[in-house]
Design a protein around this motif. Sequence first.
Motif, PDB file in Angstrom:
ATOM      1  N   ALA A   1       0.765  -1.193  -0.105  1.00 56.03           N
ATOM      2  CA  ALA A   1       0.179   0.061  -0.038  1.00 56.03           C
ATOM      3  C   ALA A   1       1.113   1.147  -0.107  1.00 56.03           C
ATOM      4  O   ALA A   1       1.716   1.602   0.869  1.00 56.03           O
ATOM      5  N   VAL A   2       0.562   2.109  -1.055  1.00 57.97           N
ATOM      6  CA  VAL A   2       1.647   3.134  -1.217  1.00 57.97           C
ATOM      7  C   VAL A   2       0.784   4.300  -1.128  1.00 57.97           C
ATOM      8  O   VAL A   2      -0.065   4.742  -1.778  1.00 57.97           O
ATOM      9  N   GLY A   3       1.078   5.284  -0.257  1.00 55.58           N
ATOM     10  CA  GLY A   3       0.505   6.415   0.192  1.00 55.58           C
ATOM     11  C   GLY A   3      -1.053   6.461   0.363  1.00 55.58           C
ATOM     12  O   GLY A   3      -1.807   7.085  -0.117  1.00 55.58           O
ATOM     13  N   ILE A   4      -1.438   5.311   0.993  1.00 57.34           N
ATOM     14  CA  ILE A   4      -2.819   4.887   1.264  1.00 57.34           C
ATOM     15  C   ILE A   4      -3.200   5.028   2.928  1.00 57.34           C
ATOM     16  O   ILE A   4      -2.050   4.463   3.637  1.00 57.34           O
ATOM     17  N   SER A   5      -4.011   5.659   3.363  1.00 58.43           N
ATOM     18  CA  SER A   5      -3.994   5.976   4.740  1.00 58.43           C
ATOM     19  C   SER A   5      -4.690   4.974   5.583  1.00 58.43           C
ATOM     20  O   SER A   5      -4.164   4.653   6.809  1.00 58.43           O
ATOM     21  N   GLY A   6      -5.625   4.169   4.876  1.00 61.42           N
ATOM     22  CA  GLY A   6      -6.153   2.868   5.543  1.00 61.42           C
ATOM     23  C   GLY A   6      -7.369   2.944   6.035  1.00 61.42           C
ATOM     24  O   GLY A   6      -7.637   2.528   7.405  1.00 61.42           O
ATOM     25  N   ALA A   7      -8.291   3.653   5.470  1.00 58.14           N
ATOM     26  CA  ALA A   7      -9.546   3.904   5.808  1.00 58.14           C
ATOM     27  C   ALA A   7     -10.107   2.550   5.802  1.00 58.14           C
ATOM     28  O   ALA A   7      -9.901   1.822   5.106  1.00 58.14           O
ATOM     29  N   ILE A   8     -11.204   2.479   6.516  1.00 55.89           N
ATOM     30  CA  ILE A   8     -11.809   1.117   6.838  1.00 55.89           C
ATOM     31  C   ILE A   8     -12.707   0.717   5.535  1.00 55.89           C
ATOM     32  O   ILE A   8     -12.355  -0.515   5.450  1.00 55.89           O
ATOM     33  N   GLN A   9     -13.053   1.554   4.654  1.00 53.97           N
ATOM     34  CA  GLN A   9     -13.530   1.054   3.418  1.00 53.97           C
ATOM     35  C   GLN A   9     -12.343   0.216   2.461  1.00 53.97           C
ATOM     36  O   GLN A   9     -12.681  -0.493   1.639  1.00 53.97           O
ATOM     37  N   HIS A  10     -11.248   1.028   2.600  1.00 53.90           N
ATOM     38  CA  HIS A  10     -10.167   0.261   1.847  1.00 53.90           C
ATOM     39  C   HIS A  10      -9.948  -1.157   2.455  1.00 53.90           C
ATOM     40  O   HIS A  10      -9.563  -2.056   1.650  1.00 53.90           O
TER      41      HIS A  10
ATOM     42  N   LYS B   1      -1.985 -11.618   2.334  1.00 53.17           N
ATOM     43  CA  LYS B   1      -1.243 -12.650   3.295  1.00 53.17           C
ATOM     44  C   LYS B   1      -0.151 -11.791   3.903  1.00 53.17           C
ATOM     45  O   LYS B   1       0.246 -11.916   4.959  1.00 53.17           O
ATOM     46  N   VAL B   2       0.743 -10.834   3.324  1.00 58.23           N
ATOM     47  CA  VAL B   2       1.629 -10.048   3.893  1.00 58.23           C
ATOM     48  C   VAL B   2       1.308  -8.612   3.251  1.00 58.23           C
ATOM     49  O   VAL B   2       1.189  -8.237   1.969  1.00 58.23           O
ATOM     50  N   ILE B   3       1.136  -7.822   4.296  1.00 57.96           N
ATOM     51  CA  ILE B   3       0.938  -6.273   3.821  1.00 57.96           C
ATOM     52  C   ILE B   3       2.146  -5.408   4.049  1.00 57.96           C
ATOM     53  O   ILE B   3       2.488  -5.552   5.397  1.00 57.96           O
ATOM     54  N   VAL B   4       2.398  -4.575   3.412  1.00 57.05           N
ATOM     55  CA  VAL B   4       3.548  -3.786   3.519  1.00 57.05           C
ATOM     56  C   VAL B   4       3.111  -2.398   3.163  1.00 57.05           C
ATOM     57  O   VAL B   4       2.416  -1.929   2.241  1.00 57.05           O
ATOM     58  N   ALA B   5       3.235  -1.443   4.056  1.00 59.52           N
ATOM     59  CA  ALA B   5       2.766  -0.092   3.886  1.00 59.52           C
ATOM     60  C   ALA B   5       3.695   0.873   3.672  1.00 59.52           C
ATOM     61  O   ALA B   5       4.818   0.953   4.696  1.00 59.52           O
TER      62      ALA B   5
ATOM     63  N   ILE C   1      -3.200   2.472   8.209  1.00 59.05           N
ATOM     64  CA  ILE C   1      -2.705   1.363   7.430  1.00 59.05           C
ATOM     65  C   ILE C   1      -1.612   0.506   8.209  1.00 59.05           C
ATOM     66  O   ILE C   1      -1.545  -0.701   7.989  1.00 59.05           O
ATOM     67  N   PHE C   2      -0.879   1.244   8.745  1.00 61.38           N
ATOM     68  CA  PHE C   2       0.190   0.615  10.043  1.00 61.38           C
ATOM     69  C   PHE C   2      -0.493  -0.537  10.604  1.00 61.38           C
ATOM     70  O   PHE C   2       0.392  -1.448  11.249  1.00 61.38           O
ATOM     71  N   ASN C   3      -1.766  -0.246  11.009  1.00 58.37           N
ATOM     72  CA  ASN C   3      -2.087  -1.022  12.027  1.00 58.37           C
ATOM     73  C   ASN C   3      -2.818  -2.492  11.347  1.00 58.37           C
ATOM     74  O   ASN C   3      -2.982  -3.603  12.384  1.00 58.37           O
ATOM     75  N   VAL C   4      -2.874  -2.470  10.094  1.00 63.85           N
ATOM     76  CA  VAL C   4      -2.966  -3.789   9.452  1.00 63.85           C
ATOM     77  C   VAL C   4      -1.755  -4.412   8.721  1.00 63.85           C
ATOM     78  O   VAL C   4      -1.744  -5.471   8.194  1.00 63.85           O
ATOM     79  N   ALA C   5      -0.676  -3.626   8.849  1.00 65.92           N
ATOM     80  CA  ALA C   5       0.591  -3.673   7.887  1.00 65.92           C
ATOM     81  C   ALA C   5       1.604  -4.901   8.755  1.00 65.92           C
ATOM     82  O   ALA C   5       1.709  -4.705   9.867  1.00 65.92           O
ATOM     83  N   ASP C   6       1.828  -5.730   8.111  1.00 63.57           N
ATOM     84  CA  ASP C   6       2.943  -6.748   8.625  1.00 63.57           C
ATOM     85  C   ASP C   6       4.263  -5.975   8.681  1.00 63.57           C
ATOM     86  O   ASP C   6       5.264  -6.379   9.431  1.00 63.57           O
ATOM     87  N   TYR C   7       4.738  -5.330   7.697  1.00 62.43           N
ATOM     88  CA  TYR C   7       5.897  -4.390   7.474  1.00 62.43           C
ATOM     89  C   TYR C   7       5.502  -3.071   7.154  1.00 62.43           C
ATOM     90  O   TYR C   7       4.559  -2.845   6.240  1.00 62.43           O
ATOM     91  N   GLY C   8       6.200  -2.197   7.884  1.00 66.20           N
ATOM     92  CA  GLY C   8       5.746  -0.538   7.503  1.00 66.20           C
ATOM     93  C   GLY C   8       7.114   0.082   7.117  1.00 66.20           C
ATOM     94  O   GLY C   8       8.143  -0.171   7.761  1.00 66.20           O
TER      95      GLY C   8
ATOM     96  N   LEU D   1       6.956   8.225  -0.368  1.00 62.95           N
ATOM     97  CA  LEU D   1       6.925   7.075  -1.463  1.00 62.95           C
ATOM     98  C   LEU D   1       7.787   7.321  -2.543  1.00 62.95           C
ATOM     99  O   LEU D   1       8.383   6.566  -3.371  1.00 62.95           O
ATOM    100  N   PHE D   2       7.944   8.884  -2.931  1.00 59.58           N
ATOM    101  CA  PHE D   2       8.970   9.147  -4.222  1.00 59.58           C
ATOM    102  C   PHE D   2      10.269   8.643  -4.001  1.00 59.58           C
ATOM    103  O   PHE D   2      10.883   8.471  -5.078  1.00 59.58           O
ATOM    104  N   ASP D   3      10.766   8.414  -2.646  1.00 62.64           N
ATOM    105  CA  ASP D   3      12.123   8.044  -2.527  1.00 62.64           C
ATOM    106  C   ASP D   3      11.889   6.532  -2.303  1.00 62.64           C
ATOM    107  O   ASP D   3      13.100   5.624  -2.639  1.00 62.64           O
ATOM    108  N   VAL D   4      10.976   6.007  -1.598  1.00 59.27           N
ATOM    109  CA  VAL D   4      11.095   4.600  -1.199  1.00 59.27           C
ATOM    110  C   VAL D   4      10.717   3.520  -2.432  1.00 59.27           C
ATOM    111  O   VAL D   4      11.460   2.745  -2.745  1.00 59.27           O
TER     112      VAL D   4
END
Length: 322
Positions: A266-275, A283-287, A296-303, A308-311
């Motif tokens: 998930a790139v530049g996504i805040s993690g709204a409940i609807q998303h 299976k594996v979520i990276v934010a 989004i970090f609350n559901v991410a396995d790796y944050g 994002l423009f650097d990462v």
Amino acid sequence: MSDKLLVIGEARDGSLRNVTFEAISAAKKINADGEIVGVICGSDDLNSQAQEMIYYGADRVITVKHDNLETYTSEGYGQAIMTVINEESPNGIVMGHTAVGKDLTPKLASKLDTGLISDATEIDVDGGNAVFTRPIYSGKAFEKKIITSGITFVTIRPNNVPALERDDSRSGEVTSKDVDITDIRTVIKEVIRKASEGVDLSEANVIIAGGRGVKSEEGFKPLYELADVLGGAVGASRGACDAEYCDYSLQIGQTGKVVTPDLYIAVGISGAIQHLAGMSNSKVIVAINKDPEANIFNVADYGIVGDLFDVVPMLIEEFKKL
Ligand code: FAD
């Protein structure tokens, strides 16, 4: 316990979708000893698709070919499959929880006057009974269901029940069925597809999803590059679609596609409940987000907290080395 299960196959552009094979595997889980009968509809030669269903575990396959089945309509497919159901009297029916499955199965269930468990993500067998797990409240909770009367009618969420291994040495009978498909009030004159390249989003094992943080259509380009390097597909939040950075066909979430890839970035996504409703079962979520407090970090396995423009360019470079 069921002794015959019908698996409704689904094809796109002449090829069976993976969820068809997953549905066969689900049917085997529901009743390991039952006969699995595949059914596939279309207007062209369906023999190779039927063979494929057998390689993936169907015992026999019924094909229904008719000019009115060239494109899916609930009336045409409904009539074709109801004819097969009436002749076969299966104890169970399994189909993918796809756009077609979501449209067709409630109609069939209502005609059969039976219940339907939709969107199952897990099947367990407890004391001879199949127990189905399905997400509720937009994925915030899961419920377990068993069927106590009527036939076992279930749709399964794509990418959750692994398909059986393909075995080309399997053989089985393929019969074609003539069905008089008439009284169709909906005629599809033309299908205009949005240009989509690469991997199908709903069946992708890797998804790179961009949000409003991507800031522009141009900003999505590195996401496509990363998806290319990883053999995945690009998805989006509604925020990004609303802002016209990308097409609505990429939207993931409560009012978009529900996906379950092995890897979701998930790139530049805040993690709204609807998303989250559309991707939290990945299976594996990276934010990747510059705001360390983003939900989004609350559901991410790796944050990764960062711009994002650097990462994203760094990830592309590193994955290219592998
Ligand atoms: P934002 O919430 O604006 O988040 C952008 C994120 O990008 C922020 O967290 C910010 O920190 C980060 N960011 C900004 N710049 C950078 C940068 N340079 N580097 C790293 N991070 C950066 N939404 C869906 O997605 N799918 C749905 O199906 C859906 N259905 C809905 C149904 C209903 C009935 C309603 C009311 C809403 C629905 N929504 C849906 C909308 C949802 O509520 C949110 O508004 C939407 O998901 C927000 O999208 P976003 O995360 O991209 O944008």
